[in-house]
Design a protein around this motif. Structure first.
Motif, short mmCIF file in Angstrom:
data_model
loop_
_atom_site.label_atom_id
_atom_site.label_comp_id
_atom_site.label_asym_id
_atom_site.label_seq_id
_atom_site.Cartn_x
_atom_site.Cartn_y
_atom_site.Cartn_z
N GLN A 155 0.84 -1.20 0.00
CA GLN A 155 0.00 0.00 0.00
C GLN A 155 0.87 1.24 0.00
O GLN A 155 1.95 1.26 0.60
N SER A 157 0.26 3.70 1.57
CA SER A 157 0.22 4.29 2.92
C SER A 157 1.63 4.37 3.50
O SER A 157 1.93 5.25 4.32
N ARG A 181 0.15 -7.20 -4.50
CA ARG A 181 -0.51 -8.19 -3.65
C ARG A 181 -0.74 -9.45 -4.45
O ARG A 181 -0.91 -9.39 -5.67
N GLN A 194 -1.51 2.78 -6.63
CA GLN A 194 -2.27 3.40 -5.55
C GLN A 194 -1.88 4.85 -5.35
O GLN A 194 -0.76 5.26 -5.66
N GLU A 196 -2.22 7.81 -2.24
CA GLU A 196 -2.49 8.00 -0.83
C GLU A 196 -2.46 9.49 -0.55
O GLU A 196 -1.49 10.15 -0.91
N PHE A 235 -9.71 0.31 9.08
CA PHE A 235 -8.30 0.24 8.69
C PHE A 235 -7.51 0.48 9.95
O PHE A 235 -7.90 1.32 10.78
N PHE A 237 -4.80 2.02 10.46
CA PHE A 237 -4.10 3.30 10.56
C PHE A 237 -5.03 4.50 10.62
O PHE A 237 -4.58 5.65 10.63
N THR A 238 -6.34 4.28 10.61
CA THR A 238 -7.27 5.41 10.74
C THR A 238 -8.32 5.08 11.80
O THR A 238 -8.68 3.92 12.01
N GLY A 258 -10.91 4.14 0.42
CA GLY A 258 -10.92 4.03 1.86
C GLY A 258 -10.32 5.30 2.44
O GLY A 258 -9.51 5.96 1.80
N ALA A 259 -10.75 5.66 3.65
CA ALA A 259 -10.24 6.90 4.23
C ALA A 259 -10.49 6.90 5.73
O ALA A 259 -11.02 5.94 6.30
N GLY A 260 -10.11 7.99 6.37
CA GLY A 260 -10.38 8.11 7.80
C GLY A 260 -9.49 9.16 8.43
O GLY A 260 -8.69 9.81 7.75
N ALA A 281 -6.54 10.80 6.08
CA ALA A 281 -5.83 10.11 5.01
C ALA A 281 -6.86 9.42 4.14
O ALA A 281 -7.96 9.09 4.59
N PHE A 282 -6.52 9.27 2.88
CA PHE A 282 -7.38 8.50 1.99
C PHE A 282 -6.50 7.74 1.01
O PHE A 282 -5.36 8.13 0.74
N GLY A 283 -7.05 6.62 0.54
CA GLY A 283 -6.25 5.80 -0.38
C GLY A 283 -7.14 5.13 -1.40
O GLY A 283 -8.24 4.69 -1.08
N1 DAH Z 1 -4.10 1.40 2.34
C1 DAH Z 1 -5.48 1.03 2.14
C2 DAH Z 1 -5.55 -0.20 1.24
O1 DAH Z 1 -4.62 -0.45 0.56
C3 DAH Z 1 -6.21 2.14 1.52
C4 DAH Z 1 -6.47 3.22 2.51
C5 DAH Z 1 -7.56 3.18 3.30
C6 DAH Z 1 -5.58 4.24 2.68
C7 DAH Z 1 -7.85 4.13 4.22
C8 DAH Z 1 -5.84 5.24 3.62
C9 DAH Z 1 -6.98 5.15 4.38
O2 DAH Z 1 -5.02 6.24 3.83
O3 DAH Z 1 -7.22 6.13 5.30
O4 DAH Z 1 -6.52 -0.88 1.25
#
Ligand code: DAH
Length: 315
Positions: A155, A157, A181, A194, A196, A235, A237-238, A258-260, A281-283
């Motif tokens: 990721q 991230s 993956r 990806q 981020e 997640f 990390f959030t 995804g985010a948080g 953060a969002f990804g």
């Molecule tokens: N790293 C997550 C994934 O690969 C995606 C993600 C989700 C990133 C939520 C974020 C986040 O920064 O807040 O599935």
């Protein structure tokens, strides 16, 4: 002699006739050598003949050379009425195109672009992201492990950790790159792209997150009004974590990212005091967004490197 010269067709023949007249053993050379035996009139006549003959040779040479030139020009003439051979013009790969669009949009919001290593250590890919060893969330991703414990980054991230470690806060950045993956089907490729996003400052809230995501999606998909649906998610990390869906043409809901709010442990791991600083953060998979934008069904087509497909898809 005059006619003989005029009838000559090639420079080679002309040269050999010239040699036979003016060469060391040439006829004219011999006559000139004996000139002393002639009377004045005969001398003058011989001189005149000599000059004239040389003149004739020169003229004929120029004529033959000119004829050769004309002949060559005629042969090399371009027929401009022919249809041109179609040019084989390349284009940027659709993923490259969408990547530069995404980057331009985020940069216009004040996010700075970051990259990081694809071969990542455990700390940046997992532990610092509040996913220590044996954390059950490690199973959320099917990871390619190396024998030395490093991983192929699962990721982007991981890049937010590197950015916070290096620049501290406040920070507004996005990380881009390939991620890996162990999965492969129509919507999953073992290598995918990806993005981020991260914004940490004093007083950052969830509504800042949603505003940026909405503006971003509206710009990328060129839609005036983007309807979002926020679902609770998980997640490591959030906290809280959300999943963002977007209403697509025809009313269908699509999961886009995804985010948080950045988990306090993640901030602490980067030396940031979570009592003073908050962030979101969002990804998302940028190839997924590109698939939606271009109406594709199979993500793997992006990575097949099939030029015919790229051409037919009209990118
Ligand atoms: N790293 C997550 C994934 O690969 C995606 C993600 C989700 C990133 C939520 C974020 C986040 O920064 O807040 O599935």
């Amino acid at each position: 002699m005059d006619d003989q010269i005029k009838n000559i067709k090639t420079l080679e023949e002309l040269q050999s006739l010239y040699t036979s007249v003016f060469g060391k053993n040439g006829t004219m050379t011999a006559r000139l050598r004996d000139m002393k035996n002639l009377d004045n009139d005969a001398r003058a006549a011989l001189n005149a003949e000599n000059v004239l003959l040389r003149e004739l040779f020169k003229t004929r040479q120029a004529e033959i050379e000119n004829a050769i030139l004309m002949d060559n020009l005629a042969k090399q003439k371009l027929d401009v009425s022919l249809n041109p051979v179609p040019e084989n013009r390349g284009t940027l790969h659709p993923l490259t195109q969408s990547l530069s669009e995404i980057s331009a949009i985020l940069e216009s919001f004040g996010y700075t672009r970051w990259t990081g290593p694809e071969l990542e250590d455990d700390w940046h890919n997992f532990t610092a992201l509040n996913t220590p060893a044996h954390h059950p969330a490690r199973d959320m991703q099917d990871t390619f492990f190396l024998e030395n414990g490093n991983v192929l980054r699962t990721q982007t991230s991981a890049i937010q950790i590197r950015a916070m470690e290096s620049d501290g806060v406040p920070i507004k950045m996005f990380g881009i790159g390939s991620t890996y993956r162990k999965e492969m089907d129509a919507t999953h490729s073992p290598m995918f792209g990806q993005i981020e996003g991260l914004y940490v400052d004093k007083g950052v809230t969830m509504s800042d997150l949603i505003a940026d995501v909405r503006m971003f999606l509206s710009r990328f998909f060129e839609m005036d009004d983007v309807e979002l649906r926020i679902r609770p998610s998980y997640f490591p990390f959030t906290d809280p974590s959300i999943e963002i869906d977007m209403k697509w043409h025809g009313g269908k809901w699509l999961e886009v990212m995804g985010a948080g709010m950045v988990h306090p442990n993640v901030l602490r791991n980067c030396g940031i005091n979570p009592d003073q600083y908050q962030g979101f953060a969002f990804g998302f998979g940028w190839d997924r967004l590109a698939m939606l934008k271009y109406g594709l069904d199979d993500i793997r087509e992006f990575y097949n490197g099939d030029v015919r497909w790229l051409k037919n898809a009209g990118f």
